[in-house]
Design a protein around this motif. Structure first.
Motif, PDB file in Angstrom:
ATOM      1  N   VAL A 165       0.843  -1.266  -0.302  1.00  0.00           N
ATOM      2  CA  VAL A 165       0.300   0.148   0.416  1.00  0.00           C
ATOM      3  C   VAL A 165       0.582   0.798  -0.516  1.00  0.00           C
ATOM      4  O   VAL A 165       1.032   2.508  -1.056  1.00  0.00           O
ATOM      5  CB  VAL A 165      -0.731  -0.093   1.516  1.00  0.00           C
ATOM      6  N   SER A 166       1.793   1.428   0.834  1.00  0.00           N
ATOM      7  CA  SER A 166       2.754   2.285   1.014  1.00  0.00           C
ATOM      8  C   SER A 166       2.970   2.763  -0.721  1.00  0.00           C
ATOM      9  O   SER A 166       4.191   4.298  -0.716  1.00  0.00           O
ATOM     10  CB  SER A 166       4.049   2.324   2.365  1.00  0.00           C
ATOM     11  N   SER A 167       3.838   1.799  -1.651  1.00  0.00           N
ATOM     12  CA  SER A 167       3.842   2.625  -2.915  1.00  0.00           C
ATOM     13  C   SER A 167       3.092   2.576  -3.905  1.00  0.00           C
ATOM     14  O   SER A 167       3.675   3.259  -4.723  1.00  0.00           O
ATOM     15  CB  SER A 167       4.626   1.079  -3.681  1.00  0.00           C
ATOM     16  N   LEU A 168       1.816   2.961  -3.116  1.00  0.00           N
ATOM     17  CA  LEU A 168       1.351   3.494  -4.100  1.00  0.00           C
ATOM     18  C   LEU A 168       0.615   5.280  -3.715  1.00  0.00           C
ATOM     19  O   LEU A 168       0.941   5.452  -2.878  1.00  0.00           O
ATOM     20  CB  LEU A 168      -0.180   3.228  -3.576  1.00  0.00           C
ATOM     21  N   PRO A 169       0.578   5.946  -4.999  1.00  0.00           N
ATOM     22  CA  PRO A 169       0.514   7.553  -4.861  1.00  0.00           C
ATOM     23  C   PRO A 169      -0.630   8.034  -3.575  1.00  0.00           C
ATOM     24  O   PRO A 169      -1.818   7.120  -3.853  1.00  0.00           O
ATOM     25  CB  PRO A 169       0.328   7.373  -6.154  1.00  0.00           C
ATOM     26  N   ARG A 208       0.895   2.178   9.363  1.00  0.00           N
ATOM     27  CA  ARG A 208       1.359   3.528  10.241  1.00  0.00           C
ATOM     28  C   ARG A 208       1.372   4.263   8.615  1.00  0.00           C
ATOM     29  O   ARG A 208       1.015   5.442   8.501  1.00  0.00           O
ATOM     30  CB  ARG A 208       2.575   3.453  10.373  1.00  0.00           C
ATOM     31  N   SER A 209       1.070   3.853   6.991  1.00  0.00           N
ATOM     32  CA  SER A 209       1.060   4.766   6.341  1.00  0.00           C
ATOM     33  C   SER A 209       0.049   5.002   5.522  1.00  0.00           C
ATOM     34  O   SER A 209      -0.006   6.205   5.122  1.00  0.00           O
ATOM     35  CB  SER A 209       1.624   3.970   5.142  1.00  0.00           C
ATOM     36  N   LEU A 210      -1.269   4.079   6.556  1.00  0.00           N
ATOM     37  CA  LEU A 210      -2.736   4.651   5.520  1.00  0.00           C
ATOM     38  C   LEU A 210      -3.163   5.458   6.336  1.00  0.00           C
ATOM     39  O   LEU A 210      -3.832   6.433   6.550  1.00  0.00           O
ATOM     40  CB  LEU A 210      -3.515   2.959   5.955  1.00  0.00           C
ATOM     41  N   TYR A 211      -2.444   5.434   8.305  1.00  0.00           N
ATOM     42  CA  TYR A 211      -3.155   6.480   9.583  1.00  0.00           C
ATOM     43  C   TYR A 211      -3.177   7.676   8.751  1.00  0.00           C
ATOM     44  O   TYR A 211      -4.563   8.382   8.792  1.00  0.00           O
ATOM     45  CB  TYR A 211      -2.004   5.996  10.249  1.00  0.00           C
ATOM     46  N   ASN A 253     -11.957   3.817   9.715  1.00  0.00           N
ATOM     47  CA  ASN A 253     -11.743   3.663  10.517  1.00  0.00           C
ATOM     48  C   ASN A 253     -11.047   2.620  10.888  1.00  0.00           C
ATOM     49  O   ASN A 253      -9.258   2.244  10.993  1.00  0.00           O
ATOM     50  CB  ASN A 253     -12.709   3.583  11.667  1.00  0.00           C
ATOM     51  N   THR A 254     -11.244   1.373   9.620  1.00  0.00           N
ATOM     52  CA  THR A 254     -10.193   0.262   9.888  1.00  0.00           C
ATOM     53  C   THR A 254      -8.852   0.216   9.583  1.00  0.00           C
ATOM     54  O   THR A 254      -8.446   0.369  10.231  1.00  0.00           O
ATOM     55  CB  THR A 254     -11.281  -0.841   9.688  1.00  0.00           C
ATOM     56  N   CYS A 255      -9.289   1.053   8.769  1.00  0.00           N
ATOM     57  CA  CYS A 255      -8.074   0.995   8.085  1.00  0.00           C
ATOM     58  C   CYS A 255      -7.127   2.314   8.077  1.00  0.00           C
ATOM     59  O   CYS A 255      -5.492   1.619   8.263  1.00  0.00           O
ATOM     60  CB  CYS A 255      -8.682   2.728   6.836  1.00  0.00           C
ATOM     61  N   THR A 256      -7.390   2.657   9.316  1.00  0.00           N
ATOM     62  CA  THR A 256      -6.076   3.684   9.701  1.00  0.00           C
ATOM     63  C   THR A 256      -5.794   2.802  11.428  1.00  0.00           C
ATOM     64  O   THR A 256      -4.295   3.541  11.675  1.00  0.00           O
ATOM     65  CB  THR A 256      -7.056   4.941  11.041  1.00  0.00           C
TER      66      THR A 256
END
Length: 290
Positions: free
Chosen positions: A3-7, A31-34, A24-27
């Motif tokens: 996920v962290s590699s996506l813009p 760490r990169s999504l939060y 809320n689940t995504c957070t």
């Protein structure tokens, strides 16, 4: 692919499509999504009870704390950014039943702590207005007459201020004017809106209106794209709006796309539709049912 590699732009576009629970689940996924998802969560905040309102204020520091709805002072935390309230741009305050929470008394704290707020939706409580708002929606709210200089700043905009405001979208349904001889919106309220909201694009309101309110509104609101003029729920029909008011709307507001004006016996539906179709090149729908 991580996920962290996506813009970030792509991640935000995807996350905006899911509901609040999924956000809320995504957070909690990584760490990169939060930080990205957390900003989205705070941008569109919803308060559904007075406890949530007071918790909002409890995270906002100030040397002089306002009183809660129960009369006791609201205590503030010492850290101004303990929660990212500054990220809130869209706020919904939706009470299931009428709750006379004194939002008008807390106006200075809203104005200072929610400086990025541009959209406010309120239901079943006392109305609140900030002069920075672009979108404002009041449903079954009570407007109180001003008793302090702070309240004058927002209340007078609607009724007598004649000062420019950035509002583009305004909805006022089933409003009550407290401590007034009248409890319905009338022509003078439309005239006040016309004197302040020169950038208005959308207006939805119900009240007892006549040509005396609609004609000046049309003349001063050339950017109007959508207007809905509805009768109060206690009135089924009226003869107070005529074809002359619609002609002023069509002439002064060429960008109109939708016009709804219900229950007016002096308006001929077919003639009204033909008028807007001829005068307004972007017009798509109208309802002039009696």
């Amino acid at each position: 692919m991580l996920v962290s590699s996506l813009p970030n732009e792509l991640i935000l576009s995807i996350v905006q499509l899911v509901d609040q629970e999924t956000k809320n689940t995504c957070t909690r996924l990584c760490r990169s999504l939060y930080p990205l998802v957390n900003e989205l969560l705070w941008a569109h905040a919803t308060l559904s009870c007075r406890d949530q309102v007071e918790r909002l204020f409890q995270a906002m520091p100030d040397t002089s704390a306002p009183s809660s709805a129960s009369g006791s002072p609201i205590s503030f935390t010492s850290q101004p950014r303990s929660k990212p309230y500054h990220l809130i741009t869209h706020l919904t305050i939706h009470f299931a039943h009428f709750d006379p929470y004194p939002f008008h008394d807390l106006l200075p704290y809203f104005a200072e702590r929610l400086g990025n707020l541009v959209s406010l939706h309120m239901t079943n409580t006392f109305a609140l207005f900030l002069p920075t708002l672009l979108h404002c929606h009041w449903h079954q709210c009570v407007f109180t007459l001003p008793s302090t200089a702070e309240q004058d700043a927002w209340f007078d905009f609607f009724f007598s201020a004649h000062r420019p405001l950035p509002l583009t979208h305004l909805t006022i349904l089933n409003a009550t004017i407290q401590d007034s001889y009248q409890t319905l919106l009338v022509d003078e309220h439309l005239q006040a809106i016309a004197s302040s909201c020169f950038q208005l694009e959308s207006l939805v309101c119900n009240g007892f209106f006549t040509d005396m309110g609609i004609i000046p509104l049309a003349a001063r609101s050339p950017r109007l794209r959508s207007i809905e003029l509805l009768l109060p729920h206690i009135i089924r029909q009226s003869n107070t709006i005529s074809q002359a008011a619609l002609e002023q709307l069509a002439q002064s507001c060429p960008e109109l796309r939708q016009v709804i004006c219900l229950g007016q016996t002096r308006i001929h539906p077919d003639r009204a539709l033909a008028l807007f179709q001829h005068k307004c090149p972007y017009f798509t729908s109208g309802d002039f049912s009696i």
